[in-house]
Scaffold this motif. Structure first.
Motif, PDB file in Angstrom:
ATOM      1  N   MET A 260       0.853  -1.175   0.000  1.00  9.05           N
ATOM      2  CA  MET A 260       0.000   0.000   0.000  1.00  9.05           C
ATOM      3  C   MET A 260       0.901   1.242   0.000  1.00  9.05           C
ATOM      4  O   MET A 260       1.876   1.302   0.747  1.00  9.05           O
ATOM      5  CB  MET A 260      -0.916  -0.004   1.231  1.00  9.05           C
ATOM      6  N   SER A 261       0.570   2.220  -0.797  1.00 11.39           N
ATOM      7  CA  SER A 261       1.355   3.449  -0.862  1.00 11.39           C
ATOM      8  C   SER A 261       1.157   4.269   0.418  1.00 11.39           C
ATOM      9  O   SER A 261       0.181   4.077   1.157  1.00 11.39           O
ATOM     10  CB  SER A 261       0.929   4.279  -2.071  1.00 11.39           C
TER      11      SER A 261
ATOM     12  N   ASP B 167      -2.187   6.040   0.283  1.00 12.90           N
ATOM     13  CA  ASP B 167      -3.319   5.177   0.627  1.00 12.90           C
ATOM     14  C   ASP B 167      -3.364   4.881   2.122  1.00 12.90           C
ATOM     15  O   ASP B 167      -4.443   4.832   2.716  1.00 12.90           O
ATOM     16  CB  ASP B 167      -3.248   3.869  -0.164  1.00 12.90           C
ATOM     17  N   THR B 168      -2.213   4.681   2.726  1.00 10.94           N
ATOM     18  CA  THR B 168      -2.153   4.416   4.162  1.00 10.94           C
ATOM     19  C   THR B 168      -2.661   5.616   4.953  1.00 10.94           C
ATOM     20  O   THR B 168      -3.447   5.470   5.892  1.00 10.94           O
ATOM     21  CB  THR B 168      -0.712   4.070   4.590  1.00 10.94           C
TER      22      THR B 168
ATOM     23  N   ALA C 292      -6.454   5.849   4.563  1.00 10.55           N
ATOM     24  CA  ALA C 292      -7.146   4.791   5.304  1.00 10.55           C
ATOM     25  C   ALA C 292      -7.143   5.068   6.804  1.00 10.55           C
ATOM     26  O   ALA C 292      -8.174   4.914   7.478  1.00 10.55           O
ATOM     27  CB  ALA C 292      -6.510   3.444   4.997  1.00 10.55           C
TER      28      ALA C 292
ATOM     29  N   GLU D 226       6.420  10.562  -2.177  1.00 10.08           N
ATOM     30  CA  GLU D 226       5.752  10.129  -0.958  1.00 10.08           C
ATOM     31  C   GLU D 226       6.545  10.494   0.296  1.00 10.08           C
ATOM     32  O   GLU D 226       6.670   9.714   1.223  1.00 10.08           O
ATOM     33  CB  GLU D 226       5.428   8.631  -1.004  1.00 10.08           C
TER      34      GLU D 226
ATOM     35  N   GLU E  67       4.005   6.653  10.234  1.00 16.95           N
ATOM     36  CA  GLU E  67       4.404   7.182   8.925  1.00 16.95           C
ATOM     37  C   GLU E  67       5.368   8.357   9.080  1.00 16.95           C
ATOM     38  O   GLU E  67       6.333   8.480   8.318  1.00 16.95           O
ATOM     39  CB  GLU E  67       3.174   7.608   8.114  1.00 16.95           C
TER      40      GLU E  67
END
Length: 91
Positions: free
Chosen positions: A1-2, A5-6, A9, A40, A71
């Motif tokens: 998952m990029s 996207d993380t 979510a 990213e 992250e």
């Protein structure tokens, strides 16, 4: 998952936002600290949620950063947060 996207979510699961936009701005930071090939690394989050009602701006930002702690410690170098009115309008 990029990472994008993380981030989406995790914020959706935690805050059930009426509006959520996660923008990868890494291309604007080419050559700056934290930039990596493939992007990213630099993000802008635009979020509108009733969860933030009554919270100070600092508390809102801390709440977002707490959710994205892993992250921020790993892949994400910079995060800009824009909290929008929960009832809109959103652009």
């Amino acid at each position: 998952m990029s990472a994008t996207d993380t981030i989406k979510a995790k914020l959706a699961a935690q805050f059930a936002p009426a509006f959520l936009d996660v923008i990868d701005e890494s291309n604007k930071h080419f050559g700056h600290a934290g930039w990596r090939e493939g992007g990213e690394t630099h993000f802008r989050v635009r979020i509108a949620t009733r969860h933030f009602d009554g919270m100070s701006r600092v508390a809102q930002h801390r709440a977002v950063m707490d959710v994205l702690d892993a992250e921020l410690k790993d892949k994400v170098h910079a995060l800009a947060i824009e909290v929008l009115p929960a009832d809109g309008p959103w652009e």
